[in-house]
Design a protein around this motif. Structure first.
Motif: not given
Length: 365
Positions: A92-103, A6-13
């Motif tokens: 808790g939530v780990l810091p995101r590298h992208s966030v798709i959002s709208r109003k 599901y995308g876990w890698n050294s960066k997320w570690q």
């Protein structure tokens, strides 16, 4: 099932090592997981131990009440497992590298996060009567603001006798953005999408109702994962087939997120997405006589000269002006809300890394 799928890698570690260790000082065991389904009050999460239902810890829910920035599908979260691994509590939530959002819809002044930690955002538009270039320009702003890489998918190409002309038109409206025409019915165009869905890559689909997002999920996965519905006759509009957000693993190893269709996209904020979505106008504006040119009636306006000379479509400029004013108004309301909330001390929100991908893209334009 391992979270690496599901995308876990050294960066997320690395992010885990810097974030979650503080929560284990009291001897409370925490493990990483990713939100794979967002069902409103409940989440579906994946860990190395398998899938489980998750919910927010009471303390986290309390700290997020004011910001409203709750965890979203795609988030990597800090979990405490219960009931033998059947249930999970999100601490808790780990810091995101992208966030798709709208109003968020309605009169409320709030951000609605569509998905997090997405590498590529497929902006889907059907090649039928619902095809709309001006709408796609708005989706591009959302995409560039998110930190994900936008890719335009023109679906139902089998219904369009002039697909090549539509592709060319969309390429003019989205300089530098890949545009692909595909047909799930005929099986055309899938090979072109393989670079985006390779192992470890997360892609999300967004677009208006009835544009074919759920069909795309089924087609790319080779399975009937999502329900689909026929569009209405007469206006080519569809009903909401997907009512929640869910993540699936593709045969190539990529991860795909389907989201509910949008009747109307209300933009939340601008972090440079407007200049990237309208990169041609931004480039022309650099040659205007006045640095604060509004591109409406000023003498020496390079943008108006381009319109008069047929180099820039007038409808595109009008949409640029309209969207620019909308974002300025939205930003003023957002700033007023932030000043009002600043008086409340000790509140936290889901960590978000300020991305700079749009800055690099603008420099390269």
């Amino acid at each position: 099932m391992r979270i690496e799928q599901y995308g876990w890698n050294s960066k997320w570690q690395g992010k885990w090592d810097g974030t979650a260790s503080n929560q284990e000082q009291a001897g409370n065991m925490r493990i990483p997981g990713r939100i794979t389904g967002d069902f409103g009050s409940k989440y579906r999460v994946i860990t190395d131990a398998g899938e489980a239902w998750g919910e927010l810890a009471g303390k986290l829910r309390h700290t997020l009440t004011d910001s409203g920035e709750y965890p979203a599908i795609g988030d990597w979260v800090i979990l405490a497992m219960q009931d033998g691994g059947e249930h999970a509590v999100i601490h808790g939530v780990l810091p995101r590298h992208s966030v798709i959002s709208r109003k968020a819809a309605g009169n409320t002044q709030a951000e609605q996060i569509v998905a997090a930690n997405v590498d590529t955002l497929f902006l889907v538009s059907a090649l039928n009567d619902d095809y709309n270039v001006r709408r796609m320009e708005r989706y591009l702003i959302m995409a560039w603001n998110s930190g994900a890489n936008p890719v335009i998918l023109l679906t139902k190409a089998d219904l369009c006798p002039d697909a090549d002309n539509r592709i060319a038109e969309m390429e003019r409206a989205a300089p530098g953005v890949p545009v692909h025409a595909v047909s799930a019915l005929l099986g055309d165009g899938r090979d072109e999408l393989l670079p985006y869905i390779r192992s470890g890559q997360t892609v999300a689909l967004t677009g208006s109702s009835g544009c074919g997002k759920s069909t795309m999920v089924n087609w790319l996965s080779g399975r009937n994962l999502q329900l689909t519905q026929d569009i209405r006759e007469g206006d080519s509009r569809g009903r909401h087939t997907t009512t929640h957000r869910e993540m699936f693993i593709l045969p190539e190893g990529g991860i795909i997120v389907d989201t509910p269709g949008m009747r109307e996209l209300q933009l939340w904020e601008d972090e440079g997405g407007l200049d990237l979505a309208f990169g041609d106008i931004s480039s022309l504006a650099a040659n205007c006589r006045y640095s604060d040119c509004s591109h409406e009636r000023e003498e020496g306006c390079a943008v108006l000269e381009a319109v008069a000379g047929g180099l820039l479509e007038e409808k595109r400029l009008l949409n640029y002006r309209k969207t620019q004013k909308e974002l300025r108004f939205q930003n003023s309301k957002e700033q007023r809300q932030k000043r009002k909330a600043a008086a409340t001390a000790g509140k936290t929100s889901v960590p978000r890394e300020r991305h700079s991908s749009w800055q690099r893209q603008l420099e390269e334009y």
